[in-house]
Enzyme design. Structure first.
Site, PDB file in Angstrom:
ATOM      1  N   GLY A 259      -3.834  -1.579  18.001  1.00  0.00           N
ATOM      2  CA  GLY A 259      -4.016  -1.779  16.545  1.00  0.00           C
ATOM      3  C   GLY A 259      -3.197  -0.760  15.775  1.00  0.00           C
TER       4      GLY A 259
ATOM      5  N   LYS B 147       0.875  -1.174   0.000  1.00  0.00           N
ATOM      6  CA  LYS B 147       0.000   0.000   0.000  1.00  0.00           C
ATOM      7  C   LYS B 147       0.906   1.215   0.000  1.00  0.00           C
ATOM      8  CE  LYS B 147      -2.461   1.779   3.563  1.00  0.00           C
ATOM      9  NZ  LYS B 147      -3.614   2.000   4.466  1.00  0.00           N
TER      10      LYS B 147
ATOM     11  N   ASP C 295      -0.372   5.366  15.468  1.00  0.00           N
ATOM     12  CA  ASP C 295       0.273   4.624  14.381  1.00  0.00           C
ATOM     13  C   ASP C 295       1.571   5.295  13.952  1.00  0.00           C
ATOM     14  OD1 ASP C 295      -0.812   6.889  13.290  1.00  0.00           O
ATOM     15  OD2 ASP C 295      -1.958   5.881  11.727  1.00  0.00           O
TER      16      ASP C 295
HETATM   17  P1  NAD Z   1      -9.473  12.924  12.054  1.00  0.00           P
HETATM   18  O1  NAD Z   1      -8.487  14.004  11.787  1.00  0.00           O
HETATM   19  O2  NAD Z   1     -10.693  12.837  11.248  1.00  0.00           O
HETATM   20  O3  NAD Z   1      -9.919  13.011  13.606  1.00  0.00           O
HETATM   21  C1  NAD Z   1      -8.963  13.229  14.630  1.00  0.00           C
HETATM   22  C2  NAD Z   1      -9.582  12.924  15.970  1.00  0.00           C
HETATM   23  O4  NAD Z   1      -8.569  13.157  16.989  1.00  0.00           O
HETATM   24  C3  NAD Z   1     -10.744  13.843  16.324  1.00  0.00           C
HETATM   25  O5  NAD Z   1     -11.656  13.126  17.127  1.00  0.00           O
HETATM   26  C4  NAD Z   1     -10.073  14.949  17.134  1.00  0.00           C
HETATM   27  O6  NAD Z   1     -10.970  15.621  17.991  1.00  0.00           O
HETATM   28  C5  NAD Z   1      -9.090  14.108  17.918  1.00  0.00           C
HETATM   29  N1  NAD Z   1      -7.965  14.922  18.440  1.00  0.00           N
HETATM   30  C6  NAD Z   1      -7.249  15.855  17.779  1.00  0.00           C
HETATM   31  N2  NAD Z   1      -6.323  16.383  18.612  1.00  0.00           N
HETATM   32  C7  NAD Z   1      -6.476  15.757  19.813  1.00  0.00           C
HETATM   33  C8  NAD Z   1      -5.807  15.857  21.072  1.00  0.00           C
HETATM   34  N3  NAD Z   1      -4.784  16.702  21.255  1.00  0.00           N
HETATM   35  N4  NAD Z   1      -6.208  15.031  22.075  1.00  0.00           N
HETATM   36  C9  NAD Z   1      -7.216  14.155  21.885  1.00  0.00           C
HETATM   37  N5  NAD Z   1      -7.885  14.028  20.735  1.00  0.00           N
HETATM   38  C10 NAD Z   1      -7.509  14.806  19.697  1.00  0.00           C
HETATM   39  O7  NAD Z   1      -8.638  11.573  12.014  1.00  0.00           O
HETATM   40  P2  NAD Z   1      -9.153  10.099  11.665  1.00  0.00           P
HETATM   41  O8  NAD Z   1      -9.081   9.889  10.203  1.00  0.00           O
HETATM   42  O9  NAD Z   1     -10.406   9.810  12.406  1.00  0.00           O
HETATM   43  O10 NAD Z   1      -7.938   9.242  12.282  1.00  0.00           O
HETATM   44  C11 NAD Z   1      -7.725   9.202  13.683  1.00  0.00           C
HETATM   45  C12 NAD Z   1      -6.389   8.567  13.964  1.00  0.00           C
HETATM   46  O11 NAD Z   1      -6.374   7.212  13.507  1.00  0.00           O
HETATM   47  C13 NAD Z   1      -5.189   9.232  13.268  1.00  0.00           C
HETATM   48  O12 NAD Z   1      -4.146   9.348  14.211  1.00  0.00           O
HETATM   49  C14 NAD Z   1      -4.811   8.260  12.171  1.00  0.00           C
HETATM   50  O13 NAD Z   1      -3.451   8.337  11.824  1.00  0.00           O
HETATM   51  C15 NAD Z   1      -5.152   6.953  12.860  1.00  0.00           C
HETATM   52  N6  NAD Z   1      -5.342   5.796  11.974  1.00  0.00           N
HETATM   53  C16 NAD Z   1      -4.884   4.607  12.415  1.00  0.00           C
HETATM   54  C17 NAD Z   1      -5.040   3.472  11.641  1.00  0.00           C
HETATM   55  C18 NAD Z   1      -4.568   2.142  12.154  1.00  0.00           C
HETATM   56  O14 NAD Z   1      -4.541   1.190  11.393  1.00  0.00           O
HETATM   57  N7  NAD Z   1      -4.248   2.025  13.396  1.00  0.00           N
HETATM   58  C19 NAD Z   1      -5.661   3.578  10.390  1.00  0.00           C
HETATM   59  C20 NAD Z   1      -6.158   4.816   9.975  1.00  0.00           C
HETATM   60  C21 NAD Z   1      -6.004   5.924  10.787  1.00  0.00           C
END
Ligand code: NAD
Length: 321
Positions: free
Chosen positions: A292, A67, A222
Protein backbone atom coordinates in the site's frame (compact mmCIF):
# COMPACT_ATOMS: atom_id res chain seq x y z
CA UNK A 1 -16.03 26.94 -3.23
CA UNK A 2 -16.73 24.72 -0.23
CA UNK A 3 -14.35 24.73 2.72
CA UNK A 4 -14.16 21.73 5.04
CA UNK A 5 -11.55 22.52 7.71
CA UNK A 6 -9.52 19.91 9.55
CA UNK A 7 -11.44 20.68 12.76
CA UNK A 8 -14.80 19.36 11.47
CA UNK A 9 -13.58 16.24 9.67
CA UNK A 10 -13.54 13.93 12.72
CA UNK A 11 -17.21 14.69 13.29
CA UNK A 12 -18.13 14.01 9.67
CA UNK A 13 -16.07 11.14 8.33
CA UNK A 14 -16.40 7.53 9.41
CA UNK A 15 -14.45 4.40 8.61
CA UNK A 16 -17.19 2.85 6.47
CA UNK A 17 -17.33 5.91 4.20
CA UNK A 18 -13.54 5.92 3.84
CA UNK A 19 -13.55 2.18 3.12
CA UNK A 20 -16.21 2.47 0.41
CA UNK A 21 -14.49 5.46 -1.22
CA UNK A 22 -11.10 3.72 -1.33
CA UNK A 23 -12.52 0.39 -2.54
CA UNK A 24 -14.38 2.18 -5.35
CA UNK A 25 -11.36 4.18 -6.49
CA UNK A 26 -9.08 1.10 -6.49
CA UNK A 27 -11.68 -0.57 -8.71
CA UNK A 28 -11.78 2.48 -11.01
CA UNK A 29 -7.97 2.50 -11.27
CA UNK A 30 -7.87 -1.16 -12.30
CA UNK A 31 -10.57 -0.69 -14.93
CA UNK A 32 -8.69 2.28 -16.41
CA UNK A 33 -11.29 4.86 -15.37
CA UNK A 34 -9.03 6.59 -12.86
CA UNK A 35 -5.36 7.44 -13.00
CA UNK A 36 -2.77 9.15 -10.84
CA UNK A 37 -0.50 11.86 -12.19
CA UNK A 38 3.25 11.71 -11.46
CA UNK A 39 4.07 12.49 -7.82
CA UNK A 40 6.16 15.54 -6.95
CA UNK A 41 8.11 15.43 -3.68
CA UNK A 42 10.97 17.79 -2.92
CA UNK A 43 13.24 18.67 -0.01
CA UNK A 44 12.65 22.42 -0.11
CA UNK A 45 15.81 23.45 1.74
CA UNK A 46 13.84 25.21 4.48
CA UNK A 47 12.72 23.96 7.91
CA UNK A 48 14.04 20.49 6.90
CA UNK A 49 10.71 20.09 5.12
CA UNK A 50 9.67 17.62 2.45
CA UNK A 51 6.88 19.07 0.33
CA UNK A 52 4.95 17.77 -2.65
CA UNK A 53 1.76 16.98 -4.55
CA UNK A 54 -0.22 13.86 -5.30
CA UNK A 55 -2.93 14.27 -7.90
CA UNK A 56 -5.15 12.43 -10.34
CA UNK A 57 -8.53 12.12 -12.00
CA UNK A 58 -11.33 9.59 -11.62
CA UNK A 59 -13.58 9.68 -14.70
CA UNK A 60 -16.17 7.57 -12.89
CA UNK A 61 -16.71 9.78 -9.83
CA UNK A 62 -15.34 12.93 -11.57
CA UNK A 63 -12.98 13.51 -8.62
CA UNK A 64 -10.24 15.81 -9.89
CA UNK A 65 -7.64 17.54 -7.77
CA UNK A 66 -4.57 17.21 -5.65
CA UNK A 67 -3.29 16.66 -2.16
CA UNK A 68 -0.55 19.07 -1.28
CA UNK A 69 1.61 18.78 1.76
CA UNK A 70 4.51 16.99 3.31
CA UNK A 71 6.59 16.55 6.43
CA UNK A 72 7.83 19.33 8.72
CA UNK A 73 9.98 17.66 11.42
CA UNK A 74 9.99 20.75 13.68
CA UNK A 75 6.21 21.02 13.92
CA UNK A 76 5.82 18.96 17.09
CA UNK A 77 7.69 21.62 19.09
CA UNK A 78 5.10 24.12 17.82
CA UNK A 79 2.20 21.91 18.92
CA UNK A 80 1.42 20.95 15.32
CA UNK A 81 1.35 17.62 13.46
CA UNK A 82 4.60 16.93 11.56
CA UNK A 83 2.69 15.58 8.55
CA UNK A 84 0.59 18.36 7.01
CA UNK A 85 -1.76 18.00 4.06
CA UNK A 86 -4.59 19.79 2.33
CA UNK A 87 -6.76 18.56 -0.54
CA UNK A 88 -8.02 20.86 -3.31
CA UNK A 89 -10.82 19.51 -5.50
CA UNK A 90 -11.72 20.97 -8.90
CA UNK A 91 -14.91 20.79 -10.94
CA UNK A 92 -14.07 18.32 -13.72
CA UNK A 93 -16.45 20.09 -16.14
CA UNK A 94 -15.13 23.63 -15.73
CA UNK A 95 -11.78 23.47 -13.91
CA UNK A 96 -13.07 25.83 -11.21
CA UNK A 97 -12.07 25.21 -7.61
CA UNK A 98 -14.73 23.10 -5.95
CA UNK A 99 -13.46 22.50 -2.43
CA UNK A 100 -10.63 23.01 0.03
CA UNK A 101 -10.42 20.14 2.52
CA UNK A 102 -8.17 19.44 5.53
CA UNK A 103 -6.14 16.34 4.72
CA UNK A 104 -4.45 15.24 7.95
CA UNK A 105 -7.07 12.95 9.49
CA UNK A 106 -8.23 11.91 6.02
CA UNK A 107 -4.72 10.62 5.24
CA UNK A 108 -4.79 8.28 8.23
CA UNK A 109 -8.33 7.12 7.44
CA UNK A 110 -7.65 6.48 3.75
CA UNK A 111 -4.40 4.62 4.55
CA UNK A 112 -6.18 2.39 7.07
CA UNK A 113 -9.02 1.89 4.59
CA UNK A 114 -6.53 0.68 1.97
CA UNK A 115 -5.15 -2.12 4.13
CA UNK A 116 -8.67 -2.93 5.29
CA UNK A 117 -9.81 -3.29 1.66
CA UNK A 118 -6.83 -5.61 1.07
CA UNK A 119 -7.78 -7.72 4.10
CA UNK A 120 -11.39 -7.98 2.89
CA UNK A 121 -10.34 -9.24 -0.53
CA UNK A 122 -7.15 -11.21 0.21
CA UNK A 123 -6.90 -12.43 3.82
CA UNK A 124 -7.79 -15.99 4.81
CA UNK A 125 -11.52 -16.02 5.57
CA UNK A 126 -10.97 -17.71 8.94
CA UNK A 127 -8.21 -15.32 10.09
CA UNK A 128 -8.14 -15.16 13.90
CA UNK A 129 -4.83 -13.53 14.86
CA UNK A 130 -3.89 -10.00 13.80
CA UNK A 131 -0.18 -9.16 13.94
CA UNK A 132 0.83 -5.50 14.16
CA UNK A 133 4.35 -4.26 13.34
CA UNK A 134 4.61 -0.60 14.28
CA UNK A 135 3.04 1.41 17.07
CA UNK A 136 3.23 4.97 15.76
CA UNK A 137 0.50 7.47 14.87
CA UNK A 138 -0.95 5.43 12.00
CA UNK A 139 -1.01 2.10 13.84
CA UNK A 140 -4.26 2.64 15.77
CA UNK A 141 -6.13 3.69 12.62
CA UNK A 142 -4.83 0.53 10.98
CA UNK A 143 -5.92 -1.74 13.82
CA UNK A 144 -9.41 -0.23 14.08
CA UNK A 145 -10.02 -0.68 10.34
CA UNK A 146 -8.53 -4.20 10.21
CA UNK A 147 -10.64 -5.72 12.98
CA UNK A 148 -13.80 -4.85 11.02
CA UNK A 149 -12.86 -7.32 8.26
CA UNK A 150 -12.48 -10.65 10.09
CA UNK A 151 -13.51 -12.21 13.41
CA UNK A 152 -10.15 -11.66 15.06
CA UNK A 153 -9.72 -13.27 18.49
CA UNK A 154 -6.33 -11.82 19.40
CA UNK A 155 -3.83 -9.09 18.50
CA UNK A 156 -0.09 -9.65 18.74
CA UNK A 157 2.42 -6.87 18.19
CA UNK A 158 6.06 -5.96 17.80
CA UNK A 159 7.67 -2.54 17.64
CA UNK A 160 11.25 -1.37 17.16
CA UNK A 161 10.69 0.89 20.17
CA UNK A 162 9.00 -1.56 22.59
CA UNK A 163 7.96 1.21 25.00
CA UNK A 164 5.42 2.33 22.37
CA UNK A 165 3.56 -1.01 22.39
CA UNK A 166 1.21 0.19 25.14
CA UNK A 167 -0.57 2.16 22.39
CA UNK A 168 -1.51 -1.14 20.68
CA UNK A 169 -2.34 -2.85 23.99
CA UNK A 170 -4.68 -0.02 25.02
CA UNK A 171 -6.55 -0.07 21.71
CA UNK A 172 -6.84 -3.86 21.69
CA UNK A 173 -8.35 -3.63 25.21
CA UNK A 174 -10.81 -0.99 23.99
CA UNK A 175 -11.76 -3.31 21.11
CA UNK A 176 -12.25 -6.20 23.53
CA UNK A 177 -9.32 -8.24 22.20
CA UNK A 178 -6.41 -9.76 24.15
CA UNK A 179 -3.01 -8.34 23.24
CA UNK A 180 0.42 -9.91 23.48
CA UNK A 181 3.81 -8.33 22.75
CA UNK A 182 5.87 -10.89 20.83
CA UNK A 183 9.12 -11.31 18.92
CA UNK A 184 8.96 -11.21 15.14
CA UNK A 185 9.40 -14.96 14.64
CA UNK A 186 6.34 -15.63 16.81
CA UNK A 187 4.42 -12.87 15.07
CA UNK A 188 5.25 -14.30 11.64
CA UNK A 189 4.31 -17.82 12.70
CA UNK A 190 1.05 -17.01 14.53
CA UNK A 191 -0.54 -14.08 12.70
CA UNK A 192 -3.08 -14.79 9.95
CA UNK A 193 -2.99 -11.12 8.97
CA UNK A 194 0.06 -8.87 9.45
CA UNK A 195 0.03 -5.11 9.10
CA UNK A 196 3.36 -3.33 9.02
CA UNK A 197 3.26 0.44 9.44
CA UNK A 198 6.70 1.76 10.34
CA UNK A 199 9.10 4.37 9.00
CA UNK A 200 11.96 1.86 8.74
CA UNK A 201 14.73 1.87 6.13
CA UNK A 202 15.71 -1.77 6.81
CA UNK A 203 13.54 -4.88 6.94
CA UNK A 204 12.06 -6.02 10.26
CA UNK A 205 9.93 -8.96 9.07
CA UNK A 206 12.15 -11.57 7.42
CA UNK A 207 11.23 -14.33 5.00
CA UNK A 208 11.99 -17.05 7.58
CA UNK A 209 9.64 -15.44 10.13
CA UNK A 210 6.50 -16.09 8.08
CA UNK A 211 5.11 -19.61 8.03
CA UNK A 212 1.69 -20.75 6.93
CA UNK A 213 -1.08 -18.91 5.12
CA UNK A 214 -0.92 -15.18 5.83
CA UNK A 215 -1.97 -11.87 4.40
CA UNK A 216 0.59 -9.09 4.87
CA UNK A 217 -0.33 -5.44 4.37
CA UNK A 218 2.87 -3.40 4.01
CA UNK A 219 1.72 0.16 4.63
CA UNK A 220 4.77 2.09 5.85
CA UNK A 221 7.01 2.13 2.77
CA UNK A 222 6.08 5.16 0.69
CA UNK A 223 9.49 6.57 -0.22
CA UNK A 224 12.58 5.41 -2.07
CA UNK A 225 14.87 3.57 0.34
CA UNK A 226 12.28 2.68 2.99
CA UNK A 227 11.77 -1.05 3.69
CA UNK A 228 9.74 -3.09 6.18
CA UNK A 229 9.96 -6.70 4.98
CA UNK A 230 12.77 -8.75 3.47
CA UNK A 231 12.78 -8.73 -0.33
CA UNK A 232 12.76 -12.56 -0.38
CA UNK A 233 9.40 -12.52 1.44
CA UNK A 234 7.95 -10.15 -1.15
CA UNK A 235 9.28 -12.43 -3.91
CA UNK A 236 7.71 -15.53 -2.25
CA UNK A 237 4.29 -13.89 -1.84
CA UNK A 238 1.49 -13.25 -4.30
CA UNK A 239 1.88 -9.50 -4.61
CA UNK A 240 -0.90 -6.93 -4.91
CA UNK A 241 -0.71 -3.16 -4.77
CA UNK A 242 -2.69 0.05 -5.14
CA UNK A 243 -0.59 1.16 -8.12
CA UNK A 244 2.21 -0.79 -9.81
CA UNK A 245 4.21 2.31 -10.85
CA UNK A 246 4.45 3.45 -7.21
CA UNK A 247 5.04 -0.07 -5.83
CA UNK A 248 8.16 -0.59 -7.94
CA UNK A 249 9.59 2.90 -7.34
CA UNK A 250 8.66 3.98 -3.78
CA UNK A 251 6.77 0.99 -2.35
CA UNK A 252 7.82 -2.21 -0.62
CA UNK A 253 8.31 -3.91 -4.01
CA UNK A 254 11.20 -1.56 -4.95
CA UNK A 255 13.78 -3.84 -3.27
CA UNK A 256 12.68 -7.17 -4.79
CA UNK A 257 12.43 -5.43 -8.17
CA UNK A 258 15.96 -4.04 -7.73
CA UNK A 259 17.48 -7.44 -6.87
CA UNK A 260 15.62 -9.13 -9.74
CA UNK A 261 13.61 -11.55 -7.56
CA UNK A 262 10.30 -9.89 -8.52
CA UNK A 263 9.14 -8.72 -11.94
CA UNK A 264 6.71 -5.89 -12.57
CA UNK A 265 4.43 -8.38 -14.34
CA UNK A 266 4.13 -10.38 -11.08
CA UNK A 267 2.33 -7.49 -9.35
CA UNK A 268 -1.46 -7.18 -9.52
CA UNK A 269 -3.53 -4.12 -8.75
CA UNK A 270 -5.90 -4.81 -5.85
CA UNK A 271 -8.64 -3.23 -7.96
CA UNK A 272 -8.47 -6.22 -10.32
CA UNK A 273 -9.51 -8.47 -7.42
CA UNK A 274 -12.28 -6.03 -6.44
CA UNK A 275 -13.50 -6.02 -10.06
CA UNK A 276 -13.38 -9.84 -10.24
CA UNK A 277 -10.84 -9.90 -13.09
CA UNK A 278 -8.21 -11.52 -10.81
CA UNK A 279 -9.11 -14.33 -8.40
CA UNK A 280 -7.01 -12.96 -5.51
CA UNK A 281 -6.12 -15.68 -2.98
CA UNK A 282 -6.26 -19.01 -4.79
CA UNK A 283 -4.83 -21.56 -2.36
CA UNK A 284 -5.16 -22.30 1.33
CA UNK A 285 -1.48 -21.92 2.19
CA UNK A 286 -0.76 -18.85 0.09
CA UNK A 287 1.00 -15.73 1.38
CA UNK A 288 -0.62 -12.65 -0.10
CA UNK A 289 1.08 -9.28 0.27
CA UNK A 290 -0.47 -5.87 -0.32
CA UNK A 291 2.00 -3.09 -1.02
CA UNK A 292 0.00 0.00 0.00
CA UNK A 293 2.01 2.93 -1.29
CA UNK A 294 -0.71 5.59 -0.91
CA UNK A 295 -2.01 7.19 -4.10
CA UNK A 296 -3.45 10.65 -4.72
CA UNK A 297 -6.73 9.19 -5.93
CA UNK A 298 -7.35 7.78 -2.44
CA UNK A 299 -7.07 11.31 -1.07
CA UNK A 300 -9.43 12.72 -3.68
CA UNK A 301 -11.92 9.91 -3.02
CA UNK A 302 -12.14 10.50 0.74
CA UNK A 303 -12.06 14.29 0.34
CA UNK A 304 -14.97 14.13 -2.13
CA UNK A 305 -16.89 11.94 0.30
CA UNK A 306 -16.34 14.35 3.18
CA UNK A 307 -17.45 17.32 1.07
CA UNK A 308 -20.70 15.46 0.27
CA UNK A 309 -21.17 14.76 3.99
CA UNK A 310 -20.48 18.38 4.94
CA UNK A 311 -23.09 19.62 2.44
CA UNK A 312 -25.60 16.96 3.53
CA UNK A 313 -25.19 17.84 7.22
CA UNK A 314 -25.23 21.59 6.60
CA UNK A 315 -21.75 22.24 8.01
CA UNK A 316 -20.03 23.17 4.74
CA UNK A 317 -18.70 26.73 4.58
CA UNK A 318 -19.34 28.15 1.12
CA UNK A 319 -17.56 31.17 -0.32
CA UNK A 320 -17.49 32.87 -3.66
CA UNK A 321 -14.10 32.35 -5.24
P1 NAD B 1 5.33 7.51 13.47
O1 NAD B 1 6.54 8.36 13.38
O2 NAD B 1 4.22 7.91 14.35
O3 NAD B 1 5.77 6.02 13.88
C1 NAD B 1 6.90 5.40 13.29
C2 NAD B 1 6.89 3.92 13.59
O4 NAD B 1 8.06 3.33 12.96
C3 NAD B 1 7.01 3.61 15.07
O5 NAD B 1 6.31 2.41 15.34
C4 NAD B 1 8.51 3.40 15.26
O6 NAD B 1 8.82 2.62 16.39
C5 NAD B 1 8.81 2.67 13.97
N1 NAD B 1 10.25 2.74 13.62
C6 NAD B 1 11.05 3.83 13.65
N2 NAD B 1 12.30 3.48 13.27
C7 NAD B 1 12.27 2.15 13.01
C8 NAD B 1 13.25 1.20 12.56
N3 NAD B 1 14.51 1.57 12.30
N4 NAD B 1 12.85 -0.08 12.36
C9 NAD B 1 11.57 -0.45 12.59
N5 NAD B 1 10.62 0.38 13.02
C10 NAD B 1 10.95 1.68 13.21
O7 NAD B 1 4.84 7.32 11.96
P2 NAD B 1 3.36 7.02 11.43
O8 NAD B 1 2.65 8.30 11.23
O9 NAD B 1 2.74 5.94 12.23
O10 NAD B 1 3.72 6.49 9.95
C11 NAD B 1 4.39 5.26 9.78
C12 NAD B 1 4.83 5.13 8.34
O11 NAD B 1 3.70 5.11 7.47
C13 NAD B 1 5.71 6.29 7.82
O12 NAD B 1 6.78 5.74 7.10
C14 NAD B 1 4.79 7.07 6.91
O13 NAD B 1 5.48 7.75 5.90
C15 NAD B 1 3.96 5.93 6.35
N6 NAD B 1 2.66 6.30 5.76
C16 NAD B 1 2.28 5.63 4.66
C17 NAD B 1 1.07 5.92 4.06
C18 NAD B 1 0.62 5.14 2.86
O14 NAD B 1 -0.35 5.53 2.23
N7 NAD B 1 1.23 4.05 2.55
C19 NAD B 1 0.26 6.94 4.59
C20 NAD B 1 0.68 7.59 5.76
C21 NAD B 1 1.88 7.26 6.34
Amino acid sequence: MIIVPESVIAGLMDRATAFNAVEAVFAAMASGDAYNFPVIREAIGHADALYGFKSGFDRKSLALGLKSGGYWPGNEEKGLTNHQSTVILFDADTGRVKALVGGNLLTALRTAAASSVSIKHLAPKDAKVLGMIGAGHQSTFQMRAAVEQRDFEKVIGWNYHPEMLSRLADLAAELGLPFEAVELDQLGAEADVIISITSAFAPSLMDAHVTGPTHIACMGTDTKGKQEVEAALVARASVFTDEVAQAISIGECQHAIADGSLQEADITELGAVINGTHPGRTSGDEITLFDGTGVGLQDLAVASAVVDLAVEKGVATEMDF
